[in-house]
Design a protein around this motif. Structure first.
Motif, PDB file in Angstrom:
ATOM      1  N   ASP A  20      54.389  71.214  74.373  1.00 22.34           N
ATOM      2  CA  ASP A  20      54.128  69.556  73.849  1.00 22.34           C
ATOM      3  C   ASP A  20      52.926  69.217  73.652  1.00 22.34           C
ATOM      4  OD1 ASP A  20      54.782  67.053  74.434  1.00 22.34           O
ATOM      5  OD2 ASP A  20      55.269  67.121  76.391  1.00 22.34           O
TER       6      ASP A  20
ATOM      7  N   THR B 176      51.745  66.149  73.594  1.00 21.86           N
ATOM      8  CA  THR B 176      51.423  65.054  74.558  1.00 21.86           C
ATOM      9  C   THR B 176      50.997  63.910  73.418  1.00 21.86           C
ATOM     10  OG1 THR B 176      49.371  65.622  75.202  1.00 21.86           O
ATOM     11  CG2 THR B 176      51.049  66.476  76.404  1.00 21.86           C
ATOM     12  N   ASP B 177      50.038  63.228  74.134  1.00 24.77           N
ATOM     13  CA  ASP B 177      49.499  61.958  73.405  1.00 24.77           C
ATOM     14  C   ASP B 177      47.980  62.482  73.196  1.00 24.77           C
ATOM     15  OD1 ASP B 177      48.423  61.939  75.861  1.00 24.77           O
ATOM     16  OD2 ASP B 177      48.566  59.681  76.168  1.00 24.77           O
ATOM     17  N   ASN B 178      47.666  63.640  73.615  1.00 26.48           N
ATOM     18  CA  ASN B 178      46.282  64.267  73.336  1.00 26.48           C
ATOM     19  C   ASN B 178      46.546  65.719  72.592  1.00 26.48           C
ATOM     20  OD1 ASN B 178      43.668  65.285  72.982  1.00 26.48           O
ATOM     21  ND2 ASN B 178      43.077  64.205  75.159  1.00 26.48           N
ATOM     22  N   PRO B 179      47.059  65.965  71.395  1.00 27.94           N
ATOM     23  CA  PRO B 179      47.238  67.018  71.153  1.00 27.94           C
ATOM     24  C   PRO B 179      45.961  68.333  71.027  1.00 27.94           C
ATOM     25  CG  PRO B 179      47.401  65.671  69.102  1.00 27.94           C
ATOM     26  CD  PRO B 179      47.144  65.017  70.490  1.00 27.94           C
TER      27      PRO B 179
ATOM     28  N   TYR C 235      58.211  69.872  63.587  1.00 26.42           N
ATOM     29  CA  TYR C 235      59.305  68.876  64.148  1.00 26.42           C
ATOM     30  C   TYR C 235      60.660  69.848  63.948  1.00 26.42           C
ATOM     31  CZ  TYR C 235      56.039  65.346  65.075  1.00 26.42           C
ATOM     32  OH  TYR C 235      54.901  64.648  65.484  1.00 26.42           O
TER      33      TYR C 235
END
Length: 381
Positions: free
Chosen positions: A272, A274-277, A307
């Motif tokens: 995942d 997240t908002d901080n790859p 994706y």
């Protein structure tokens, strides 16, 4: 008895592993002209996939059978296009992602019953024979399952090579986007590409992944795909042979690419983001280094976020769309399934003959309200 007329001109939309396989199979016919239309040769999702070729990632035997047929057909394609041997590696896999030993044993027994070649390997055998570059601390299971038939591929390169071979066989290639379809007498008669140009065809096969959704929606057809994001990290290429096959552990799923990179995620489809790859990537790299002897010599290069075009029930969507002259082929497990999908879809379009296996993957299954979300214990890509 209905009369079937084979199409003389076919368009395949999509340049990933699925579209390229379909196009290559079409190009084997000497009676049909094939045109491939793709904005990106090698695909969009395909280059960012884990690219593991397997059949054991399902608890449904009919789907196992389909995937196993496809694995075998990849070997046949590899013989027909010998250059692919540089990018497809049949190195088996080691699996201890199922932590519970009873459940792991039951999983292996089920696959064995279905005909998969499953071998139990102990920790000592891993360290001395199969994957000697791992630190002992990484081998958290006393025994693992080895699936001897499995492999991996550089899927975007395989797709490129299949398209090149299709062109050698006479197929055309347009590197552009399809914006819509057009019809004649209620039947698909071709596509409209960027710039408004019309490209005519007797039949169109849509293998454009997530890009297939708006194209079908414009025809009033709902394609139930969800884009699932997955992050994978890639190391700087190394000449060290760190891995012999695919490894599916509790925390990391790893393989070594043909150019020497280690590709890994916390799951087959990636972690995942997240908002901080970048933080996710950094954490994965720390775990990767700790897994190998001399891991501090391994260098981080980059991460990708892919994706995955995931159908609502996790199974491929293959065959008729309800629109005359338009066939669809979309799935998450394109790397494993792509070989057989190319064969069966081309046979369906060129001969009108439908392999019985396609019945399980018809788009029409979503119209009766009985869709069930599958269990996911292992998977490909």
């Amino acid at each position: 008895m209905s009369y079937f007329e084979a199409p003389q001109n076919v368009i395949v939309i999509g340049g990933g592993i699925v579209g390229s396989s379909i196009a290559w199979h079409f190009s084997q016919s000497h009676t049909t002209n094939t045109t491939i239309i793709a904005d990106k040769i090698g695909g969009v999702a395909t280059p960012n996939s884990f690219a593991w070729v397997n059949a054991g990632s399902t608890d449904k035997q009919f789907y196992y059978n389909f995937r196993h047929r496809s694995m075998n057909h990849w070997r046949e394609i590899e013989k027909a296009v010998p250059e692919l041997s540089r990018y497809i590696h049949w190195g088996a896999s080691l699996n201890w992602d199922i932590a519970n030993e009873t459940e792991r044993a039951e999983y292996g027994e089920r696959l064995t019953k279905w005909g998969y070649d499953v071998v139990t390997v102990n920790k000592t055998e891993i360290a001395t024979t199969y994957e000697p570059e791992f630190e002992e601390s990484f081998l958290t299971a006393d025994w693992v399952l080895r699936y001897t038939e499995e492999g991996q591929m550089e899927a975007h390169i395989v797709a490129e090579k299949l398209i090149e071979q299709a062109q050698t066989n006479g197929a055309g290639l347009l590197e552009t986007n399809v914006t819509s379809f057009f019809k004649k007498d209620g039947k698909i008669a071709g596509v409209v590409i960027d710039g408004g140009e019309e490209v005519y065809a007797d039949h169109v096969v849509l293998a454009g992944g997530l890009g297939s959704v708006p194209l079908l929606a414009a025809e009033g057809v709902d394609l139930p795909l969800t884009p699932e994001a997955g992050l994978l990290i890639n190391t700087v290429p190394t000449e060290r042979k760190l891995l012999n096959g695919v490894v599916y552990s509790h925390d990391l799923h790893l393989r070594q690419t043909a150019d020497g990179r280690i590709r890994t995620g916390s799951d087959f489809g990636g972690s995942d983001p997240t908002d901080n790859p970048q933080a996710v990537a950094d954490d994965l790299f720390v775990k990767l280094q700790a897994a190998f002897k001399g891991g501090d010599e391994i260098e981080y290069d980059y991460y990708t976020i892919g994706y995955r075009p995931t159908p609502a029930d996790g199974l491929p969507i293959l065959g008729e769309t309800g629109v005359d002259g338009l066939t669809v082929a979309t799935m998450h497990s394109g790397v494993s399934n792509g070989a057989l999908v190319g064969k069966l879809i081309s046979e369906l379009v060129l001969t009108g003959e439908k392999d019985p296996a396609l019945a399980d993957f018809a788009l029409s299954r979503f119209s009766n309200g009985t869709t069930v979300t599958p269990k996911r214990s292992r998977a490909d890509h």
